[in-house]
Scaffold this motif. Structure first.
Motif: not given
Lengths: 305, 260
Positions: B95, B97-99, B101
């Protein structure tokens, strides 16, 4: 060269009401620098990085990336130029390296398919690219995490404790890699670490943080000279009493005995020979003389009350 | 980049992430269990299963399976699959990492939600196909069972399954939000399972119409007799409302969440 890639103003954040985790932090990372963000464990390094990336909501203050205020409007544009590796790399362990990189590439736009092979080459994982990440060692995972952050050729790379869990060889490789990226592509690199030696060897700039407060921020050069020209040396001798008398005659003050070593302060390196000659003249045996790391002392004195 | 391409790239990635996961296999296993079980029972006791002359064997074979699975197993499956799919992300510290990006947070939330819903739909489809397949197979082994002499009532069974799918959406919205929110998958799983059991127990009360975890039971027990609101079955309507509300609230909550 003076442009600031990361610029925070009076940044405040706390997880709980009773304690401020980040207090009035002013972080200034110049373009093209390798910025070492140094502090003991729990001093707020990771929290700061999360604030920079917008993972945590700041209570007050500003974050500017690439000269633009970071907010919900500029978020995508700014993050597009950032590659980040935050603590444990985010890897899907049931997939292999190529699949992990593919996922990361899909999220970003315009990443040519050859780039995946390229970054694998850079972090030296080409030989294990079809292996499931589950079977990777910690160092390999760390390198794959780095490869993911390199994918988009970012202008700013943020690495949170990148050498954690790496063996000495891995640390040296990581260090070379960081320097290379910086020199070849002019990438600005922001590294957090609790190891001073790490920062000292790699970085051009340094910021020291403790309890969420910035204690020192400047170039590494400045940090080294701030301690002045004087240096501390440790001497191991057989006869302490005799040695002390010799040193007294040389008018050495601040002599102390630490862990069976005589610790004294000298003006420069030449003076070390003078001290040794004087000791030998009195038949005091000298087993070893070592120059203490000034920075280490400074770091400890800065971070320990 | 447009909203559509953000959504597509996210959904595509979610498909890659499901590769070789238990969540992926669970959709197939869950769909096969009951048709296979019925197949075995019919094989073993085939003599007592021979229908009266002129009776369509599909009715008993098909609707019984659907009626047994929907009230309890479907909600259980939904609780499990939702937790498992999001667990893939939590397990890999994904999460944060995704947030970080350059993609909008909504595309992360709704991309993942879509894959959860696709997996559930896929399971319904597998289930339907598995019933048909095993029925036909029985007909081939024992022609006296009559499976090849009659047509199954496709429409009725598809209608039952679709109603159940829509009745499940409310639970999907709630479970998805919880699973996204809590890293520890015991939390959504424990709460979800308790709620499913409560939904089963409470389904006899008239108030069950306001409790999303009862909707699957009700879709079978009330069937066509479900109360209507504005011309549509209240179960369908309330489930959809619950789904939309929890999706919006869930997203707003996730958006302002501090990712640690």
């Amino acid at each position: 060269m003076n442009q600031l890639i990361v610029d925070t103003k009076k940044l405040n954040f706390s997880y709980t009401k009773t304690r401020k985790d980040i207090e009035n932090l002013e972080l200034k990372v110049p373009k093209g620098s390798i910025y070492g963000f140094l502090g003991p464990n729990g001093s707020g390094k990771s929290t700061t990085i999360r604030l920079l990336l917008g993972l945590l909501k700041k209570q007050s203050g500003n974050v500017a990336l690439f000269g633009e205020l970071f907010n919900s409007k500029t978020r995508l544009k700014s993050l597009d130029k950032v590659g980040a590796l935050i603590e444990n790399p985010s890897l899907y362990e049931h997939l292999n390296a190529v699949e992990n990189l593919k996922i990361a590439a899909n999220y970003r736009q315009n990443i040519p398919s050859g780039r995946i092979e390229e970054v694998l080459e850079i972090v030296k994982l080409s030989h294990a690219k079809k292996k499931k990440v589950k079977a990777y060692s910690l160092g390999m995972k760390q390198r794959l995490g780095l490869a993911i952050s390199l994918l988009s050729n970012p202008e700013l790379i943020i690495l949170d404790e990148p050498t954690n869990g790496l063996d000495p060889k891995g640390i040296i490789e990581m260090r070379t890699l960081i320097k290379e990226l910086n020199e070849k592509y002019g990438t600005t690199i922001f590294i957090s670490s609790h190891l001073l030696s790490e920062i000292e060897r790699t970085c051009t700039h340094v910021g020291i943080i403790r309890d969420g407060k910035m204690l020192f921020q400047d170039t590494v050069k400045e940090l080294k000279s701030s301690k002045g020209q004087k240096m501390m040396i440790d001497i191991e001798v057989d006869k302490f009493i005799d040695a002390m008398t010799v040193l007294e005659k040389l008018q050495k003050e601040n002599t102390s005995l630490v862990d069976e070593f005589l610790q004294i302060e000298v003006e420069n390196k030449d003076e070390i020979t003078v001290v040794i000659d004087a000791l030998r003249a009195q038949n005091v045996k000298v087993y070893q003389v070592s120059i203490k790391n000034n920075l280490e002392e400074l770091f400890l004195s800065l971070t320990e009350n | 980049m447009t909203a559509v391409s953000y959504y597509l790239s996210n959904t595509k990635n979610e498909v890659i992430k499901l590769k070789r996961t238990f969540a992926f296999w669970l959709t197939i296993i869950s769909a096969l269990i009951f048709p296979l079980l019925f197949f075995i029972v019919y094989l073993v006791k085939h003599e007592s299963m021979i229908p009266e002359d002129g009776a369509n064997p599909w009715g008993k074979f098909m609707f019984k399976q659907i009626q047994i699975t929907i009230p309890f197993l479907v909600p259980m499956f939904i609780v499990l699959i939702t937790s498992l799919i999001i667990q893939v992300e939590h397990k890999s510290h994904g999460i944060k990492h995704l947030f970080s990006l350059p993609i909008p947070k909504w595309s992360v939330y709704f991309g993942k939600l879509s894959i959860v819903i696709f997996s559930i739909i896929a399971t319904y489809v597998y289930f339907f196909l598995a019933i048909l397949f095993f029925g036909a197979l029985l007909g081939m082994f024992y022609s006296d069972l009559g499976f090849l002499d009659f047509q199954p009532d496709y429409l009725k069974s598809i209608k039952m399954l679709t109603m159940s799918l829509i009745a499940s959406l409310g639970v999907v919205g709630i479970q998805f939000w919880m699973s996204f929110r809590f890293k520890n998958f015991i939390v959504p799983l424990g709460i979800g399972m308790t709620m499913v059991i409560m939904g089963l127990v409470a389904s006899r009360a008239p108030e069950a119409i306001y409790f999303p975890y009862s909707y699957n039971v009700l879709s079978i027990s009330l069937g066509e007799n479900a109360p209507l609101t504005m011309g549509v079955s209240s179960i369908t309507l309330y489930s959809l409302i619950c789904f939309v509300v929890t999706c919006v609230l869930g997203y707003l909550d996730i958006k302002r969440l501090n990712v640690k």
